[in-house]
Design a protein around this motif. Structure first.
Motif, PDB file in Angstrom:
ATOM      1  N   LEU A   1       5.386   9.652  -7.355  1.00 42.99           N
ATOM      2  CA  LEU A   1       6.720   9.968  -7.841  1.00 42.99           C
ATOM      3  C   LEU A   1       7.077   9.412  -9.220  1.00 42.99           C
ATOM      4  CD1 LEU A   1       8.541   9.174  -4.482  1.00 42.99           C
ATOM      5  CD2 LEU A   1       7.996  11.454  -5.352  1.00 42.99           C
ATOM      6  N   ALA A   2       6.401   8.351  -9.664  1.00 39.56           N
ATOM      7  CA  ALA A   2       6.856   7.645 -10.867  1.00 39.56           C
ATOM      8  C   ALA A   2       6.806   8.516 -12.113  1.00 39.56           C
ATOM      9  CB  ALA A   2       6.019   6.379 -11.066  1.00 39.56           C
ATOM     10  N   GLU A   3       5.686   9.160 -12.359  1.00 40.83           N
ATOM     11  CA  GLU A   3       5.529   9.938 -13.596  1.00 40.83           C
ATOM     12  C   GLU A   3       6.554  11.064 -13.665  1.00 40.83           C
ATOM     13  OE1 GLU A   3       2.103  12.481 -16.022  1.00 40.83           O
ATOM     14  OE2 GLU A   3       1.543  11.213 -14.333  1.00 40.83           O
ATOM     15  N   ARG A   4       6.762  11.752 -12.536  1.00 39.80           N
ATOM     16  CA  ARG A   4       7.718  12.855 -12.522  1.00 39.80           C
ATOM     17  C   ARG A   4       9.140  12.351 -12.751  1.00 39.80           C
ATOM     18  NH1 ARG A   4       7.166  15.635  -7.061  1.00 39.80           N
ATOM     19  NH2 ARG A   4       8.979  16.724  -7.881  1.00 39.80           N
ATOM     20  N   THR A   5       9.438  11.199 -12.185  1.00 39.16           N
ATOM     21  CA  THR A   5      10.786  10.649 -12.353  1.00 39.16           C
ATOM     22  C   THR A   5      11.039  10.273 -13.803  1.00 39.16           C
ATOM     23  OG1 THR A   5      10.739   9.783 -10.092  1.00 39.16           O
ATOM     24  CG2 THR A   5      12.370   8.836 -11.600  1.00 39.16           C
ATOM     25  N   ARG A   6      10.098   9.572 -14.418  1.00 41.54           N
ATOM     26  CA  ARG A   6      10.267   9.188 -15.822  1.00 41.54           C
ATOM     27  C   ARG A   6      10.384  10.418 -16.718  1.00 41.54           C
ATOM     28  NH1 ARG A   6       6.032   5.325 -14.419  1.00 41.54           N
ATOM     29  NH2 ARG A   6       6.987   3.286 -14.079  1.00 41.54           N
ATOM     30  N   ALA A   7       9.559  11.434 -16.462  1.00 46.09           N
ATOM     31  CA  ALA A   7       9.600  12.644 -17.289  1.00 46.09           C
ATOM     32  C   ALA A   7      10.940  13.366 -17.136  1.00 46.09           C
ATOM     33  CB  ALA A   7       8.448  13.572 -16.907  1.00 46.09           C
TER      34      ALA A   7
ATOM     35  N   VAL B   1      15.774   3.754   2.540  1.00 38.02           N
ATOM     36  CA  VAL B   1      15.728   2.450   1.868  1.00 38.02           C
ATOM     37  C   VAL B   1      14.378   2.268   1.178  1.00 38.02           C
ATOM     38  CG1 VAL B   1      15.781  -0.047   2.202  1.00 38.02           C
ATOM     39  CG2 VAL B   1      17.386   1.404   3.447  1.00 38.02           C
ATOM     40  N   VAL B   2      13.299   2.672   1.855  1.00 40.33           N
ATOM     41  CA  VAL B   2      11.965   2.536   1.277  1.00 40.33           C
ATOM     42  C   VAL B   2      11.856   3.362   0.002  1.00 40.33           C
ATOM     43  CG1 VAL B   2       9.497   2.922   1.645  1.00 40.33           C
ATOM     44  CG2 VAL B   2      10.921   2.058   3.529  1.00 40.33           C
ATOM     45  N   HIS B   3      12.255   4.622   0.065  1.00 44.38           N
ATOM     46  CA  HIS B   3      12.145   5.490  -1.111  1.00 44.38           C
ATOM     47  C   HIS B   3      13.086   5.026  -2.226  1.00 44.38           C
ATOM     48  CE1 HIS B   3      10.412   8.487   1.836  1.00 44.38           C
ATOM     49  NE2 HIS B   3       9.533   8.503   0.850  1.00 44.38           N
ATOM     50  N   ALA B   4      14.289   4.592  -1.860  1.00 41.52           N
ATOM     51  CA  ALA B   4      15.246   4.154  -2.888  1.00 41.52           C
ATOM     52  C   ALA B   4      14.729   2.937  -3.634  1.00 41.52           C
ATOM     53  CB  ALA B   4      16.601   3.849  -2.242  1.00 41.52           C
ATOM     54  N   SER B   5      14.037   2.037  -2.948  1.00 41.41           N
ATOM     55  CA  SER B   5      13.510   0.851  -3.625  1.00 41.41           C
ATOM     56  C   SER B   5      12.451   1.234  -4.651  1.00 41.41           C
ATOM     57  CB  SER B   5      12.926  -0.133  -2.612  1.00 41.41           C
ATOM     58  OG  SER B   5      11.726   0.355  -2.055  1.00 41.41           O
ATOM     59  N   VAL B   6      11.647   2.240  -4.321  1.00 47.39           N
ATOM     60  CA  VAL B   6      10.621   2.702  -5.261  1.00 47.39           C
ATOM     61  C   VAL B   6      11.267   3.364  -6.474  1.00 47.39           C
ATOM     62  CG1 VAL B   6       8.690   4.297  -5.578  1.00 47.39           C
ATOM     63  CG2 VAL B   6       8.859   2.939  -3.476  1.00 47.39           C
ATOM     64  N   PHE B   7      12.210   4.266  -6.222  1.00 43.22           N
ATOM     65  CA  PHE B   7      12.890   4.921  -7.342  1.00 43.22           C
ATOM     66  C   PHE B   7      13.662   3.909  -8.186  1.00 43.22           C
ATOM     67  CE2 PHE B   7      12.518   8.942  -4.843  1.00 43.22           C
ATOM     68  CZ  PHE B   7      11.856   9.675  -5.816  1.00 43.22           C
ATOM     69  N   GLY B   8      14.269   2.925  -7.541  1.00 41.25           N
ATOM     70  CA  GLY B   8      14.983   1.901  -8.288  1.00 41.25           C
ATOM     71  C   GLY B   8      14.068   1.154  -9.235  1.00 41.25           C
ATOM     72  N   ALA B   9      12.879   0.813  -8.747  1.00 37.51           N
ATOM     73  CA  ALA B   9      11.916   0.103  -9.595  1.00 37.51           C
ATOM     74  C   ALA B   9      11.457   0.972 -10.759  1.00 37.51           C
ATOM     75  CB  ALA B   9      10.722  -0.345  -8.754  1.00 37.51           C
ATOM     76  N   VAL B  10      11.239   2.264 -10.494  1.00 36.42           N
ATOM     77  CA  VAL B  10      10.802   3.174 -11.565  1.00 36.42           C
ATOM     78  C   VAL B  10      11.890   3.292 -12.622  1.00 36.42           C
ATOM     79  CG1 VAL B  10      10.180   5.563 -12.104  1.00 36.42           C
ATOM     80  CG2 VAL B  10       9.223   4.469 -10.067  1.00 36.42           C
TER      81      VAL B  10
ATOM     82  N   THR C   1       0.827  -1.202   0.000  1.00 35.93           N
ATOM     83  CA  THR C   1       0.000   0.000   0.000  1.00 35.93           C
ATOM     84  C   THR C   1       0.863   1.255   0.000  1.00 35.93           C
ATOM     85  OG1 THR C   1      -1.840  -1.085   1.125  1.00 35.93           O
ATOM     86  CG2 THR C   1      -1.732   1.308   1.297  1.00 35.93           C
ATOM     87  N   VAL C   2       1.879   1.274   0.863  1.00 40.86           N
ATOM     88  CA  VAL C   2       2.765   2.437   0.939  1.00 40.86           C
ATOM     89  C   VAL C   2       3.564   2.588  -0.351  1.00 40.86           C
ATOM     90  CG1 VAL C   2       4.744   3.427   2.165  1.00 40.86           C
ATOM     91  CG2 VAL C   2       2.903   2.301   3.445  1.00 40.86           C
ATOM     92  N   VAL C   3       4.078   1.488  -0.879  1.00 39.48           N
ATOM     93  CA  VAL C   3       4.862   1.531  -2.119  1.00 39.48           C
ATOM     94  C   VAL C   3       4.021   2.059  -3.271  1.00 39.48           C
ATOM     95  CG1 VAL C   3       5.918   0.056  -3.880  1.00 39.48           C
ATOM     96  CG2 VAL C   3       6.527  -0.245  -1.478  1.00 39.48           C
ATOM     97  N   GLU C   4       2.787   1.594  -3.394  1.00 41.96           N
ATOM     98  CA  GLU C   4       1.924   2.048  -4.485  1.00 41.96           C
ATOM     99  C   GLU C   4       1.606   3.537  -4.357  1.00 41.96           C
ATOM    100  OE1 GLU C   4      -1.359  -0.630  -4.307  1.00 41.96           O
ATOM    101  OE2 GLU C   4      -0.332  -2.203  -5.460  1.00 41.96           O
ATOM    102  N   ARG C   5       1.429   4.005  -3.134  1.00 41.55           N
ATOM    103  CA  ARG C   5       1.187   5.439  -2.936  1.00 41.55           C
ATOM    104  C   ARG C   5       2.405   6.253  -3.366  1.00 41.55           C
ATOM    105  NH1 ARG C   5      -1.471   5.516   3.167  1.00 41.55           N
ATOM    106  NH2 ARG C   5      -3.482   4.563   2.642  1.00 41.55           N
ATOM    107  N   LEU C   6       3.585   5.783  -3.015  1.00 46.98           N
ATOM    108  CA  LEU C   6       4.806   6.484  -3.403  1.00 46.98           C
ATOM    109  C   LEU C   6       4.998   6.453  -4.913  1.00 46.98           C
ATOM    110  CD1 LEU C   6       7.290   5.266  -0.627  1.00 46.98           C
ATOM    111  CD2 LEU C   6       6.329   7.553  -0.894  1.00 46.98           C
ATOM    112  N   GLU C   7       4.727   5.311  -5.539  1.00 46.35           N
ATOM    113  CA  GLU C   7       4.861   5.226  -6.996  1.00 46.35           C
ATOM    114  C   GLU C   7       3.893   6.176  -7.685  1.00 46.35           C
ATOM    115  OE1 GLU C   7       4.361   0.988  -7.575  1.00 46.35           O
ATOM    116  OE2 GLU C   7       6.474   0.813  -8.149  1.00 46.35           O
ATOM    117  N   GLU C   8       2.671   6.240  -7.177  1.00 46.90           N
ATOM    118  CA  GLU C   8       1.683   7.142  -7.768  1.00 46.90           C
ATOM    119  C   GLU C   8       2.141   8.590  -7.663  1.00 46.90           C
ATOM    120  OE1 GLU C   8      -3.082   8.269  -7.222  1.00 46.90           O
ATOM    121  OE2 GLU C   8      -2.182   6.629  -6.085  1.00 46.90           O
TER     122      GLU C   8
END
Length: 387
Positions: free
Chosen positions: A151-157, A230-239, A142-149
């Motif tokens: 941060l993911a689009e901004r990171t890719r852009a 560590v939590v945030h880095a794992s999300v950014f790593g996946a993105v 749940t937390v990971v999906e919230r972070l991806e929602e």
């Protein structure tokens, strides 16, 4: 609001802050919803007669009963906003030693998921029974999906834009011309009578830039103080790993080094593979990362650590210097979280800054811009120090 109403509201707020008893001096007695809120606060910060202004004198009222704590968790989610609930949960875990109760599924179902709760669950990973593990994974997801929602689009852009800008050239070969960008850049030269554009400036990609992917190495300290990072880095790593234009490696370390790159398709798997706590050997981790670099000029290494080195300090600094001399873009982040810089080793930070790799705390919202700047080899957007 009349003066009488405003005065009553002030008394109400002070009473909830002070917690009742002879010391509060308000003479206001809570009823209904206010009484329930006061009870929830009192269970954590002290019962009647215990002023909440002095944390050292408070006595806990939750005890060690899982049903009681579960009811209390439900109450605070009813009466307080999410941000306040997360603070109260952290206080309950830290002050009352409730970590063990989080190993019970009914407890996990009652909590408000956030990054700090994930960090607590990961620290309990080895002690977690099978009956709790799936519930814990659901909370973490749940937390990971919230972070991806978020941060993911901004990171890719940001990363895609950086790669496009770094690869663009104004003197491309004919086969490398980007005709869409070339036409847009020369629209002012449109000749209506000929229904054509005269391209004074060509825009395209060099052959090397088109054929070589950038490489990003995230090297993350997994000591206890770096849990949120560590939590945030794992999300950014996946993105980043989901982008074909970037080859991403995720390495976590304490006194040992673990390469989690193969698990980057699911950041939840990454997090449960991490082992929060333990010592720190930055030099060993950087040695591993350095050994995996094949194209230094096309590589960005991001070290996320509070720099409290337990390994060989001078060798760590020499290793960073060697990577930079070879063309690696080196980024040192003291934290990757919303909490700002933790306690960190100032001498090591100064040594890295002297090498042209200033160490600073980075919020998750700023990280995409930091990555874009590193990929383009331009100055990093270092935030001003907080006072």
């Amino acid at each position: 609001m009349t003066d009488t109403t405003a005065g009553a509201e002030r008394l109400r707020r002070w009473r909830l802050v002070l917690g009742g008893g002879e010391a509060d001096g308000t003479g206001w007695a809570p009823t209904g919803r206010d009484a329930a809120m006061d009870g929830a606060l009192g269970a954590l910060y002290g019962g009647a007669g215990a002023g909440r202004g002095d944390r050292a004198e408070r006595s806990a009222g939750l005890g060690g009963s899982a049903p009681r704590v579960a009811r209390w968790l439900g109450d605070i989610r009813t009466y307080f906003p999410t941000t306040v609930v997360q603070v109260m949960q952290r206080d309950a875990i830290e002050r009352l030693g409730l970590s063990a109760l989080l190993l019970e599924p009914e407890m996990l179902e009652a909590v408000e998921p956030d990054v700090h709760l994930v960090a607590t669950l990961l620290s309990l990973n080895k002690a977690m029974p099978d009956t709790t593990r799936e519930t814990a994974r659901a909370v973490v997801r749940t937390v990971v999906e919230r972070l991806e929602e978020r941060l993911a689009e901004r990171t890719r852009a940001a990363v895609t834009g950086a790669l496009d800008r770094s690869a663009r050239t104004s003197r491309p070969r004919h086969a490398d011309i980007d005709w869409n960008r070339t036409i847009r850049a020369n629209l002012k030269n449109y000749l209506p009578e000929h229904r054509t554009v005269v391209p004074e400036r060509l825009v395209g990609y060099g052959r090397a830039a088109r054929s070589v992917r950038k490489e990003v190495v995230l090297c993350v300290d997994q000591s206890g103080s770096m849990a949120a990072s560590v939590v945030h880095a794992s999300v950014f790593g996946a993105v980043l790993a989901s982008m074909r234009s970037v080859a991403t490696r995720l390495v976590v370390f304490d006194t040992a080094v673990v390469d989690l790159t193969e698990q980057l398709d699911d950041p939840v798997d990454v997090l449960f593979a991490a082992q929060l706590g333990g010592g720190t050997d930055i030099n060993r981790a950087l040695a591993y990362c350095q050994s995996r670099i094949t194209r230094p000029a096309d590589t960005v290494v991001v070290l996320i650590s509070d720099l409290h080195e337990g390994g060989i300090r001078d060798e760590m600094i020499r290793r960073v210097a060697a990577m930079k001399a070879a063309g690696v873009e080196f980024v040192a982040l003291l934290a990757l979280s919303d909490e700002g810089a933790p306690a960190y080793d100032h001498a090591h930070a100064a040594a890295l800054a002297a090498l042209g790799a200033p160490a600073f705390a980075c919020t998750p919202d700023l990280f995409p811009e930091v990555m874009a700047a590193a990929l383009e080899k331009r100055p990093l957007p270092i935030p001003p120090p907080t006072t």
